[in-house]
Design a protein around this motif. Structure first.
Motif, PDB file in Angstrom:
ATOM      1  N   MET A  71       1.461   4.881   7.194  1.00  0.00           N
ATOM      2  CA  MET A  71       0.515   5.911   7.450  1.00  0.00           C
ATOM      3  C   MET A  71      -0.556   5.329   6.384  1.00  0.00           C
ATOM      4  O   MET A  71      -1.673   5.856   6.791  1.00  0.00           O
ATOM      5  CB  MET A  71       1.249   7.096   7.168  1.00  0.00           C
ATOM      6  N   SER A  72      -0.509   4.969   5.269  1.00  0.00           N
ATOM      7  CA  SER A  72      -1.576   4.834   4.488  1.00  0.00           C
ATOM      8  C   SER A  72      -2.439   3.652   4.783  1.00  0.00           C
ATOM      9  O   SER A  72      -3.721   3.882   4.847  1.00  0.00           O
ATOM     10  CB  SER A  72      -0.652   4.367   2.924  1.00  0.00           C
ATOM     11  N   ILE A  73      -1.858   2.590   5.362  1.00  0.00           N
ATOM     12  CA  ILE A  73      -2.833   1.719   6.171  1.00  0.00           C
ATOM     13  C   ILE A  73      -3.546   2.121   7.360  1.00  0.00           C
ATOM     14  O   ILE A  73      -4.727   1.876   7.291  1.00  0.00           O
ATOM     15  CB  ILE A  73      -1.847   0.426   6.709  1.00  0.00           C
ATOM     16  N   ALA A  74      -2.929   2.913   8.197  1.00  0.00           N
ATOM     17  CA  ALA A  74      -3.613   3.397   9.177  1.00  0.00           C
ATOM     18  C   ALA A  74      -4.754   4.476   8.894  1.00  0.00           C
ATOM     19  O   ALA A  74      -5.698   4.617   9.256  1.00  0.00           O
ATOM     20  CB  ALA A  74      -2.490   4.494   9.958  1.00  0.00           C
ATOM     21  N   SER A  75      -4.464   5.189   7.474  1.00  0.00           N
ATOM     22  CA  SER A  75      -5.496   6.099   6.995  1.00  0.00           C
ATOM     23  C   SER A  75      -6.628   5.131   6.583  1.00  0.00           C
ATOM     24  O   SER A  75      -7.954   5.716   6.924  1.00  0.00           O
ATOM     25  CB  SER A  75      -4.974   6.829   5.841  1.00  0.00           C
ATOM     26  N   LEU A  76      -6.455   4.203   5.969  1.00  0.00           N
ATOM     27  CA  LEU A  76      -7.532   3.042   5.594  1.00  0.00           C
ATOM     28  C   LEU A  76      -8.353   2.707   6.962  1.00  0.00           C
ATOM     29  O   LEU A  76      -9.405   2.755   6.813  1.00  0.00           O
ATOM     30  CB  LEU A  76      -7.037   1.986   4.945  1.00  0.00           C
ATOM     31  N   GLY A  77      -7.444   2.413   7.914  1.00  0.00           N
ATOM     32  CA  GLY A  77      -8.057   2.036   9.075  1.00  0.00           C
ATOM     33  C   GLY A  77      -8.995   3.322   9.765  1.00  0.00           C
ATOM     34  O   GLY A  77      -9.910   2.826  10.267  1.00  0.00           O
ATOM     35  N   THR A  78      -8.565   4.473   9.627  1.00  0.00           N
ATOM     36  CA  THR A  78      -9.410   5.692   9.890  1.00  0.00           C
ATOM     37  C   THR A  78     -10.717   5.674   9.140  1.00  0.00           C
ATOM     38  O   THR A  78     -11.902   5.794   9.468  1.00  0.00           O
ATOM     39  CB  THR A  78      -8.660   6.878   9.747  1.00  0.00           C
ATOM     40  N   LEU A 131       9.373  16.050  -2.513  1.00  0.00           N
ATOM     41  CA  LEU A 131       7.766  16.312  -2.439  1.00  0.00           C
ATOM     42  C   LEU A 131       7.436  15.284  -1.388  1.00  0.00           C
ATOM     43  O   LEU A 131       6.373  15.622  -0.632  1.00  0.00           O
ATOM     44  CB  LEU A 131       7.269  15.605  -3.987  1.00  0.00           C
ATOM     45  N   LEU A 132       8.064  14.178  -1.185  1.00  0.00           N
ATOM     46  CA  LEU A 132       7.552  13.302  -0.169  1.00  0.00           C
ATOM     47  C   LEU A 132       7.476  13.915   1.244  1.00  0.00           C
ATOM     48  O   LEU A 132       6.699  13.901   2.244  1.00  0.00           O
ATOM     49  CB  LEU A 132       8.122  11.694  -0.027  1.00  0.00           C
ATOM     50  N   PHE A 133       8.586  14.682   1.458  1.00  0.00           N
ATOM     51  CA  PHE A 133       9.195  15.617   2.771  1.00  0.00           C
ATOM     52  C   PHE A 133       7.798  16.382   2.833  1.00  0.00           C
ATOM     53  O   PHE A 133       7.540  16.678   4.081  1.00  0.00           O
ATOM     54  CB  PHE A 133      10.302  16.071   2.776  1.00  0.00           C
ATOM     55  N   LEU A 134       7.735  17.374   1.626  1.00  0.00           N
ATOM     56  CA  LEU A 134       6.736  18.271   1.724  1.00  0.00           C
ATOM     57  C   LEU A 134       5.317  17.548   2.186  1.00  0.00           C
ATOM     58  O   LEU A 134       4.418  18.265   2.952  1.00  0.00           O
ATOM     59  CB  LEU A 134       6.723  19.241   0.556  1.00  0.00           C
ATOM     60  N   LEU A 135       4.971  16.513   1.849  1.00  0.00           N
ATOM     61  CA  LEU A 135       3.868  15.908   2.054  1.00  0.00           C
ATOM     62  C   LEU A 135       3.549  15.535   3.502  1.00  0.00           C
ATOM     63  O   LEU A 135       2.730  15.582   4.165  1.00  0.00           O
ATOM     64  CB  LEU A 135       3.398  14.654   1.408  1.00  0.00           C
ATOM     65  N   TYR A 136       4.726  15.262   4.000  1.00  0.00           N
ATOM     66  CA  TYR A 136       4.871  14.820   5.688  1.00  0.00           C
ATOM     67  C   TYR A 136       4.559  15.869   6.226  1.00  0.00           C
ATOM     68  O   TYR A 136       3.696  16.087   7.324  1.00  0.00           O
ATOM     69  CB  TYR A 136       6.145  14.381   5.760  1.00  0.00           C
ATOM     70  N   LEU A 137       5.135  17.324   5.809  1.00  0.00           N
ATOM     71  CA  LEU A 137       4.893  18.470   6.539  1.00  0.00           C
ATOM     72  C   LEU A 137       3.415  19.095   6.240  1.00  0.00           C
ATOM     73  O   LEU A 137       2.886  19.535   7.318  1.00  0.00           O
ATOM     74  CB  LEU A 137       5.736  19.653   6.024  1.00  0.00           C
ATOM     75  N   GLY A 138       2.805  18.667   5.211  1.00  0.00           N
ATOM     76  CA  GLY A 138       1.622  18.976   5.125  1.00  0.00           C
ATOM     77  C   GLY A 138       0.361  18.025   5.920  1.00  0.00           C
ATOM     78  O   GLY A 138      -0.374  18.529   6.724  1.00  0.00           O
ATOM     79  N   VAL A 139       0.833  16.806   6.106  1.00  0.00           N
ATOM     80  CA  VAL A 139       0.052  16.065   7.211  1.00  0.00           C
ATOM     81  C   VAL A 139       0.187  16.487   8.455  1.00  0.00           C
ATOM     82  O   VAL A 139      -0.906  16.577   9.410  1.00  0.00           O
ATOM     83  CB  VAL A 139       0.526  14.561   7.215  1.00  0.00           C
ATOM     84  N   ILE A 140       1.241  16.965   9.143  1.00  0.00           N
ATOM     85  CA  ILE A 140       1.731  17.278  10.104  1.00  0.00           C
ATOM     86  C   ILE A 140       0.899  18.765  10.572  1.00  0.00           C
ATOM     87  O   ILE A 140       0.356  18.784  11.578  1.00  0.00           O
ATOM     88  CB  ILE A 140       3.155  17.563  10.517  1.00  0.00           C
ATOM     89  N   ALA A 141       0.808  19.529   9.428  1.00  0.00           N
ATOM     90  CA  ALA A 141       0.187  20.618   9.676  1.00  0.00           C
ATOM     91  C   ALA A 141      -1.376  20.710   9.692  1.00  0.00           C
ATOM     92  O   ALA A 141      -2.093  21.411  10.488  1.00  0.00           O
ATOM     93  CB  ALA A 141       0.537  21.570   8.213  1.00  0.00           C
ATOM     94  N   ILE A 158      -7.199  11.590   4.112  1.00  0.00           N
ATOM     95  CA  ILE A 158      -7.165  11.720   2.577  1.00  0.00           C
ATOM     96  C   ILE A 158      -5.960  12.114   1.723  1.00  0.00           C
ATOM     97  O   ILE A 158      -5.649  11.596   1.037  1.00  0.00           O
ATOM     98  CB  ILE A 158      -8.251  12.527   2.459  1.00  0.00           C
ATOM     99  N   LEU A 159      -5.155  12.889   2.711  1.00  0.00           N
ATOM    100  CA  LEU A 159      -3.997  13.620   1.992  1.00  0.00           C
ATOM    101  C   LEU A 159      -2.964  12.377   1.853  1.00  0.00           C
ATOM    102  O   LEU A 159      -2.106  12.485   1.060  1.00  0.00           O
ATOM    103  CB  LEU A 159      -3.564  14.830   3.076  1.00  0.00           C
ATOM    104  N   THR A 160      -2.917  11.540   3.030  1.00  0.00           N
ATOM    105  CA  THR A 160      -2.114  10.446   3.236  1.00  0.00           C
ATOM    106  C   THR A 160      -2.349   9.483   1.807  1.00  0.00           C
ATOM    107  O   THR A 160      -1.269   9.148   1.072  1.00  0.00           O
ATOM    108  CB  THR A 160      -2.230   9.833   4.556  1.00  0.00           C
ATOM    109  N   LEU A 161      -3.495   9.120   1.743  1.00  0.00           N
ATOM    110  CA  LEU A 161      -3.797   8.393   0.631  1.00  0.00           C
ATOM    111  C   LEU A 161      -3.346   8.807  -0.727  1.00  0.00           C
ATOM    112  O   LEU A 161      -3.057   8.218  -1.811  1.00  0.00           O
ATOM    113  CB  LEU A 161      -5.145   7.720   0.618  1.00  0.00           C
ATOM    114  N   VAL A 162      -3.658  10.159  -0.933  1.00  0.00           N
ATOM    115  CA  VAL A 162      -3.441  10.918  -2.301  1.00  0.00           C
ATOM    116  C   VAL A 162      -2.037  10.789  -2.451  1.00  0.00           C
ATOM    117  O   VAL A 162      -1.201  10.614  -3.423  1.00  0.00           O
ATOM    118  CB  VAL A 162      -3.958  12.188  -2.340  1.00  0.00           C
ATOM    119  N   GLY A 163      -1.025  11.106  -0.963  1.00  0.00           N
ATOM    120  CA  GLY A 163       0.345  10.996  -1.309  1.00  0.00           C
ATOM    121  C   GLY A 163       0.718   9.926  -1.469  1.00  0.00           C
ATOM    122  O   GLY A 163       2.137   9.772  -2.115  1.00  0.00           O
TER     123      GLY A 163
END
Length: 242
Positions: A71-78, A131-141, A158-163
């Motif tokens: 997901m982080s690599i994809a975020s850089l792609g975005t 915390l990682l699980f909560l970050l996943y939920l944050g991205v989905i939200a 942005i959230l993915t790269l910070v996470g």
């Protein structure tokens, strides 16, 4: 077919149509072999049959971090490369990664109960994975609450790269802090500390779960592309009607 070619959604859909049946078959075969090898693997001299939770827990733990890396690599792609399918990959991958992380937490708790005497402790490794699980939920939200796909993609990226900062914390938490969680026993400088009778089934199950992830994410990306095409057609129809 290059990555540039795959930027074309139609070519990507054609690729998934060819690859998915073979990938699904390979996943089923490797998973069946892994489950059989896990079933016949010997019990541990200390943990008994409980050690076999490892064959489910470890692959899920590995994928919980690997998926966030994807997901982080994809975020850089975005954000940087503006790849047309980068946000599609990130959106399709997030729920799958959340499922793997949840399974990691559940199986870890089941394994911890007979070993530690409790299902949960606020251990550095356990807390950072939660915390990682909560970050996943944050991205989905974010994807579900922001209506504009382009804005949702940027916010989620942005959230993915910070996470991603949480990934090295999870990896090195057992070395940085005094924790109940055991240190690395497979990928370590001195070589694995696990006997081959358990290590081989573990590797097979890890490959099986990784193939499962690849199958699921390709299918999810295909569905997301088709969903966006339907949304575009509906918007065009609504615009024409107005």
């Amino acid at each position: 077919m290059t990555l540039i070619d795959l930027a074309n959604p139609s070519k990507f859909l054609a690729l998934t149509a060819r690859v998915l049946p073979w990938l699904g078959a390979a996943t089923a075969i490797v998973l069946a072999i892994g489950l059989y090898q896990s079933a016949v693997a010997p019990d541990d001299y200390q943990q008994g049959a409980t050690v076999k939770i490892m064959f489910i827990h470890v692959p899920n733990a590995w994928l919980s971090m690997f998926v966030w890396t994807v997901m982080s690599i994809a975020s850089l792609g975005t954000l940087v490369w503006r790849h047309p399918l980068a946000d599609v990959a990130a959106k399709a991958t997030a729920p799958i990664g959340a499922a793997f992380t949840l399974m990691c937490l559940v199986t870890g708790s089941l394994w911890g109960r007979p070993m530690w005497g409790t299902y949960w402790v606020w251990d550095a490794r356990l807390t950072s994975v939660l915390l990682l699980f909560l970050l996943y939920l944050g991205v989905i939200a974010l994807w579900r609450t922001v209506e504009d796909p382009s804005r949702a993609a940027r916010a989620a990226a942005i959230l993915t790269l910070v996470g991603a900062i949480d990934l090295p914390i999870i990896k090195f938490s057992v070395e940085w802090w005094n924790t109940l969680h055991q240190p690395a026993s497979v990928f370590r400088m001195g070589g694995p500390t696990i006997d081959a009778s358990i290590l081989i089934p573990l590797f097979i199950m890890t490959i099986a779960f990784t193939l499962t992830f690849a199958t699921l994410v390709l299918a999810a990306m295909r569905n997301e592309i088709l969903r966006r095409r339907v949304r575009t057609l509906r918007l065009m129809q609504a615009s024409a009607a107005s």
